[in-house]
Design a protein around this motif. Sequence first.
Motif, PDB file in Angstrom:
ATOM      1  N   UNK A  52      -8.249   3.191  -4.308  1.00 38.27           N
ATOM      2  CA  UNK A  52      -7.478   4.228  -4.987  1.00 38.27           C
ATOM      3  C   UNK A  52      -8.391   5.419  -5.273  1.00 38.27           C
ATOM      4  N   UNK A  53      -7.975   6.595  -4.841  1.00 35.67           N
ATOM      5  CA  UNK A  53      -8.773   7.797  -5.057  1.00 35.67           C
ATOM      6  C   UNK A  53      -7.908   9.039  -4.907  1.00 35.67           C
ATOM      7  N   UNK A  54      -8.426  10.145  -5.396  1.00 39.38           N
ATOM      8  CA  UNK A  54      -7.757  11.436  -5.273  1.00 39.38           C
ATOM      9  C   UNK A  54      -8.569  12.290  -4.305  1.00 39.38           C
ATOM     10  N   UNK A  55      -7.914  12.745  -3.238  1.00 36.11           N
ATOM     11  CA  UNK A  55      -8.569  13.571  -2.220  1.00 36.11           C
ATOM     12  C   UNK A  55      -7.934  14.956  -2.252  1.00 36.11           C
ATOM     13  N   UNK A 106      -4.583   4.130 -10.556  1.00 35.40           N
ATOM     14  CA  UNK A 106      -3.971   3.132  -9.700  1.00 35.40           C
ATOM     15  C   UNK A 106      -3.263   3.698  -8.489  1.00 35.40           C
ATOM     16  N   UNK A 107      -3.548   4.948  -8.128  1.00 33.92           N
ATOM     17  CA  UNK A 107      -2.861   5.615  -7.026  1.00 33.92           C
ATOM     18  C   UNK A 107      -3.865   6.262  -6.080  1.00 33.92           C
ATOM     19  N   UNK A 108      -3.436   6.437  -4.834  1.00 34.14           N
ATOM     20  CA  UNK A 108      -4.190   7.239  -3.875  1.00 34.14           C
ATOM     21  C   UNK A 108      -3.392   8.501  -3.601  1.00 34.14           C
ATOM     22  N   UNK A 109      -4.026   9.653  -3.797  1.00 35.97           N
ATOM     23  CA  UNK A 109      -3.336  10.932  -3.673  1.00 35.97           C
ATOM     24  C   UNK A 109      -4.106  11.862  -2.741  1.00 35.97           C
ATOM     25  N   UNK A 110      -3.370  12.560  -1.899  1.00 33.55           N
ATOM     26  CA  UNK A 110      -3.936  13.553  -0.987  1.00 33.55           C
ATOM     27  C   UNK A 110      -3.169  14.850  -1.197  1.00 33.55           C
ATOM     28  N   UNK A 111      -3.894  15.963  -1.341  1.00 32.15           N
ATOM     29  CA  UNK A 111      -3.193  17.237  -1.537  1.00 32.15           C
ATOM     30  C   UNK A 111      -4.162  18.400  -1.393  1.00 32.15           C
ATOM     31  N   UNK A 139       0.829  -1.217   0.000  1.00 26.81           N
ATOM     32  CA  UNK A 139       0.000   0.000   0.000  1.00 26.81           C
ATOM     33  C   UNK A 139       0.856   1.257   0.000  1.00 26.81           C
ATOM     34  N   UNK A 140       0.352   2.287  -0.670  1.00 26.20           N
ATOM     35  CA  UNK A 140       1.064   3.569  -0.703  1.00 26.20           C
ATOM     36  C   UNK A 140       0.060   4.708  -0.879  1.00 26.20           C
ATOM     37  N   UNK A 141       0.482   5.887  -0.441  1.00 29.10           N
ATOM     38  CA  UNK A 141      -0.302   7.109  -0.625  1.00 29.10           C
ATOM     39  C   UNK A 141       0.658   8.216  -1.018  1.00 29.10           C
ATOM     40  N   UNK A 142       0.254   9.065  -1.950  1.00 29.51           N
ATOM     41  CA  UNK A 142       1.047  10.220  -2.339  1.00 29.51           C
ATOM     42  C   UNK A 142       0.488  11.468  -1.675  1.00 29.51           C
ATOM     43  N   UNK A 143       1.372  12.298  -1.146  1.00 34.64           N
ATOM     44  CA  UNK A 143       0.978  13.651  -0.756  1.00 34.64           C
ATOM     45  C   UNK A 143       1.422  14.533  -1.910  1.00 34.64           C
ATOM     46  N   UNK A 144       0.535  14.714  -2.847  1.00 35.46           N
ATOM     47  CA  UNK A 144       0.851  15.386  -4.098  1.00 35.46           C
ATOM     48  C   UNK A 144       0.071  14.729  -5.214  1.00 35.46           C
ATOM     49  N   UNK A 197      -5.880   7.190   4.976  1.00 33.26           N
ATOM     50  CA  UNK A 197      -6.095   6.420   3.755  1.00 33.26           C
ATOM     51  C   UNK A 197      -5.125   5.236   3.662  1.00 33.26           C
ATOM     52  N   UNK A 198      -3.926   5.412   4.185  1.00 34.12           N
ATOM     53  CA  UNK A 198      -2.962   4.316   4.166  1.00 34.12           C
ATOM     54  C   UNK A 198      -3.392   3.200   5.123  1.00 34.12           C
ATOM     55  N   UNK A 199      -3.869   3.574   6.309  1.00 33.11           N
ATOM     56  CA  UNK A 199      -4.333   2.579   7.272  1.00 33.11           C
ATOM     57  C   UNK A 199      -5.522   1.806   6.701  1.00 33.11           C
ATOM     58  N   UNK A 200      -6.416   2.515   6.012  1.00 30.51           N
ATOM     59  CA  UNK A 200      -7.558   1.842   5.384  1.00 30.51           C
ATOM     60  C   UNK A 200      -7.085   0.797   4.381  1.00 30.51           C
ATOM     61  N   UNK A 201      -6.038   1.118   3.635  1.00 34.63           N
ATOM     62  CA  UNK A 201      -5.487   0.143   2.687  1.00 34.63           C
ATOM     63  C   UNK A 201      -4.867  -1.048   3.412  1.00 34.63           C
ATOM     64  N   UNK A 202      -4.136  -0.771   4.491  1.00 39.19           N
ATOM     65  CA  UNK A 202      -3.505  -1.854   5.254  1.00 39.19           C
ATOM     66  C   UNK A 202      -4.548  -2.784   5.869  1.00 39.19           C
ATOM     67  N   UNK A 203      -5.698  -2.220   6.196  1.00 40.43           N
ATOM     68  CA  UNK A 203      -6.765  -3.023   6.798  1.00 40.43           C
ATOM     69  C   UNK A 203      -7.668  -3.660   5.749  1.00 40.43           C
ATOM     70  N   UNK A 204      -7.364  -3.421   4.473  1.00 41.21           N
ATOM     71  CA  UNK A 204      -8.054  -4.130   3.409  1.00 41.21           C
ATOM     72  C   UNK A 204      -9.321  -3.504   2.889  1.00 41.21           C
ATOM     73  N   UNK A 205      -9.634  -2.264   3.314  1.00 43.68           N
ATOM     74  CA  UNK A 205     -10.859  -1.645   2.807  1.00 43.68           C
ATOM     75  C   UNK A 205     -10.611  -0.270   2.181  1.00 43.68           C
TER      76      UNK A 205
END
Length: 337
Positions: A315-318, A152-157, A140-145, A304-312
Amino acid sequence: MVTLAEVAQHAGVSASTVSYVLSGKRSISAGTRQRVERSIQELGYHPNAGARALASSRSNIIALMIPLRTDMYVPVMMEIAIAVATHARTHGYDVLLLTGEEGPDAVRRVTGSGLADAMILMDVELDDERLPLLRQTDQPSVLIGLPADTSGLTCVDLDFGATGALCAEHLALLGHRDIAVIGEAPAVYERHTGFAERTLDGLRSRSRELGLRVLHRPCEGGYDAMALTLARILDERPGTTGFVVQNESAVEPLLALLRQQGRAVPEDVSVIAICPDQVATQASVRLTSVAIPAQEMGRLAVEHLIAKLEGHGKDEVVLIAPELTVQASTGPAPTAA
């Protein structure tokens, strides 16, 4: 150092029961669980990280790749990093700091070694060379940017495009027609760093709609660089009455230079800064500004990263909506006063 056996003796249970309480692998009665947790707290027991990792196949570590570049405003980066570390601890995770200069090599090291369970990446470029590696791994990964392609990515910015548009709207409403953008150092644009490019795109697009003329000049920051940049702006566009500054190191030098030239803020020129609240409130003129929500960005990335680690997680842009705070540095354009 308190041992697991000592916790078990203190709680009056077996060592395996303590282990099950810690791992959650078996159902334990509420009373027994409370007794064990009370003993853990009273004795100050901390599970051995290596043993816990072997037992659970998890390290309970989040890797955070943070930029430590001379052309970036480090206090903002560190505020985000502190927010990530603080919120990660509330979920039982520690944070491993990696420098952004390592690029893809750091991503390969983390994903290939099991050094961390997940990653948060900062200083995201539009065509970031780290992203193909993230898309290839199950970690799991999250981008700040925000890169150009977010599939295929989760982004927060912060919504920097909307931030640029908001600055243009505020100046247009005050009657300004010629505005200058004092941007980050040239290297930031040469790397096509997402936040800087998106701010400029949003400001230019909205300015065209509002009939504003925009001049953009990168600046290294500091007094000497700002003096050269301001001289160039006023030589090319002497009628400039509005400034948007996206460079914390250039804010105070710009205000000082305007004073030296007899240009009053906000009577002669208006200044908007995209910066942390602390920079805006502590400047020699209290700045109209769009704040950088560093705490919120760090918190959302962890959630968002914890949600991925917990399996729920998904991928989204916030994008965080920008908020403009009007203070003493903006006013009607001289011709509209």
